[in-house]
Design an enzyme around this catalytic site. Structure first.
Site, short mmCIF file in Angstrom:
data_model
loop_
_atom_site.label_atom_id
_atom_site.label_comp_id
_atom_site.label_asym_id
_atom_site.label_seq_id
_atom_site.Cartn_x
_atom_site.Cartn_y
_atom_site.Cartn_z
N ASN A 43 -1.20 -4.18 2.00
CA ASN A 43 0.25 -4.34 1.87
C ASN A 43 0.54 -5.81 1.59
O ASN A 43 0.39 -6.65 2.47
CB ASN A 43 0.91 -3.88 3.19
CG ASN A 43 2.39 -4.18 3.24
OD1 ASN A 43 3.00 -4.52 2.23
ND2 ASN A 43 2.97 -4.04 4.43
N LYS A 68 3.35 -7.19 0.98
CA LYS A 68 4.67 -7.64 1.47
C LYS A 68 5.38 -8.44 0.37
O LYS A 68 5.24 -8.08 -0.79
CB LYS A 68 4.51 -8.42 2.78
CG LYS A 68 3.67 -7.63 3.80
CD LYS A 68 3.71 -8.20 5.19
CE LYS A 68 2.86 -7.32 6.11
NZ LYS A 68 2.91 -7.74 7.49
N HIS A 87 7.69 0.84 7.98
CA HIS A 87 6.98 -0.37 8.42
C HIS A 87 7.85 -1.12 9.42
O HIS A 87 9.08 -1.10 9.34
CB HIS A 87 6.65 -1.26 7.21
CG HIS A 87 5.74 -2.39 7.56
ND1 HIS A 87 6.21 -3.54 8.13
CD2 HIS A 87 4.40 -2.52 7.47
CE1 HIS A 87 5.17 -4.35 8.36
NE2 HIS A 87 4.06 -3.75 7.97
N GLU A 110 8.61 -4.12 9.73
CA GLU A 110 9.51 -5.17 9.21
C GLU A 110 10.86 -4.60 8.76
O GLU A 110 11.89 -5.07 9.25
CB GLU A 110 8.76 -6.01 8.15
CG GLU A 110 7.75 -6.92 8.86
CD GLU A 110 6.50 -7.27 8.06
OE1 GLU A 110 6.47 -7.05 6.84
OE2 GLU A 110 5.53 -7.77 8.67
N GLU A 163 0.49 0.77 13.86
CA GLU A 163 0.55 -0.68 13.73
C GLU A 163 1.29 -1.27 14.93
O GLU A 163 2.53 -1.39 14.90
CB GLU A 163 1.28 -1.06 12.45
CG GLU A 163 0.60 -0.58 11.19
CD GLU A 163 0.89 -1.53 10.03
OE1 GLU A 163 -0.07 -2.08 9.49
OE2 GLU A 163 2.06 -1.73 9.72
N GLY A 180 0.26 -9.78 11.83
CA GLY A 180 0.40 -11.17 11.40
C GLY A 180 0.17 -12.19 12.51
O GLY A 180 0.49 -13.37 12.34
N SER A 217 -3.56 -7.33 11.90
CA SER A 217 -4.60 -8.37 11.89
C SER A 217 -6.00 -7.80 11.61
O SER A 217 -6.98 -8.24 12.21
CB SER A 217 -4.58 -9.17 13.19
OG SER A 217 -3.35 -9.85 13.33
P1 PGA Z 1 -1.36 -8.08 9.02
O1 PGA Z 1 -0.20 -7.06 8.61
O2 PGA Z 1 -2.67 -7.49 8.54
O3 PGA Z 1 -1.02 -9.35 8.29
O4 PGA Z 1 -1.33 -8.23 10.49
C1 PGA Z 1 -0.38 -5.67 8.74
C2 PGA Z 1 0.84 -4.93 8.26
O5 PGA Z 1 1.97 -5.41 8.48
O6 PGA Z 1 0.73 -3.84 7.66
#
Ligand code: PGA
Length: 246
Positions: A9, A11, A96, A98, A165, A171, A204
């Protein structure tokens, strides 16, 4: 057995030029991947066409990062399934954390997105996961169960991916311990009620933890954010190796 699903992803990263350069570097590195896995990239909307062209002839698939529930209409800033299908997109991330957090997306809206995606022929990647505070207060399982049950309502689980997740692992560099991620993924499998459902872990995921995560019994793939932006690093993740057990 269904293939493992390794998705990146991006983003809000990557211009069209950057997406093309990524594809050029990435494709030779994943040319000989074992056939037991599929690899998906989720670029921002503006880079979908360029990436789709750059990946043509390869086995790498494309996902959108969201999708609207209507095919067209007065929805400023949104994108619909037919628009994505025109570019060969096969998957759509929905729910997601976010957009759940920044745009207050509800389980009901997310379910509408997933249903519309499936009806149009896209495979939804439905993301669920608890916050740090929810985990600390012992609410994690209740929250995830609600997100799963409302999210999958009316969906065909055979054309669906669920991504666990935990928000506190996204992140942050704090990966959920593989055994705990596996425990939650097993619970999700039970809540969906379809043993063959594909379940990813996300949060992560890196080159140095992928092998351990993919060795878990209930983790069928990963959803990778930051570490999917580097072609060599993401190729290493896609090329994970699970130790052979006796
Ligand atoms: P990350 O993000 O691997 O940077 O932790 C995962 C995600 O948001 O799908």
């Amino acid at each position: 057995m269904a293939k493992a699903v390794i998705a990146g992803n991006w983003k809000m990263h990557m211009t069209c030029a950057e997406a093309r350069a990524f594809a050029e570097a990435f494709l030779p590195l994943v040319a000989d991947l074992p056939s037991d896995r599929e690899v998906i990239l989720a670029p921002p909307f503006t880079a979908i066409a360029a990436l789709s062209e750059a990946l043509s002839g390869s086995a790498i698939k494309i996902s959108s990062q969201n999708v609207h529930w209507d095919g067209s209409g007065a929805y400023t800033g949104m994108i619909s399934a037919p628009m994505l299908l025109e570019h060969g997109v096969t998957h759509a991330i929905v729910g997601h954390s976010e957009p759940r957090k920044y745009y207050s997306e509800t389980d009901e809206q997310i379910n509408h997105r997933a249903r519309a995606a499936q009806e149009a022929g896209l495979i939804p990647i439905l993301c669920v996961g608890e916050s740090d505070a929810q985990r600390e207060s012992g609410e994690a399982e209740r929250v995830i169960r609600r997100q799963v049950e409302q999210g999958v309502d009316g969906l065909d689980p055979a054309a669906l991916v669920v991504a666990y997740e935990p928000i506190w692992a996204i992140g942050t560099g704090k990966t959920c311990a593989a055994a705990e991620a596996n425990r939650i993924c097993a619970l999700i499998r039970g809540w969906v009620g379809f043993p063959e459902i594909t379940i990813q872990y996300g949060g992560s995921v890196k080159a140095d933890n992928i092998d351990q995560l993919m060795a878990q019994s209930d983790i069928d793939g990963v959803l990778v954010g930051g570490a999917s932006l580097d072609p060599a690093g993401f190729a290493r993740i896609a090329g994970y190796q699970v130790p052979v057990t006796a």
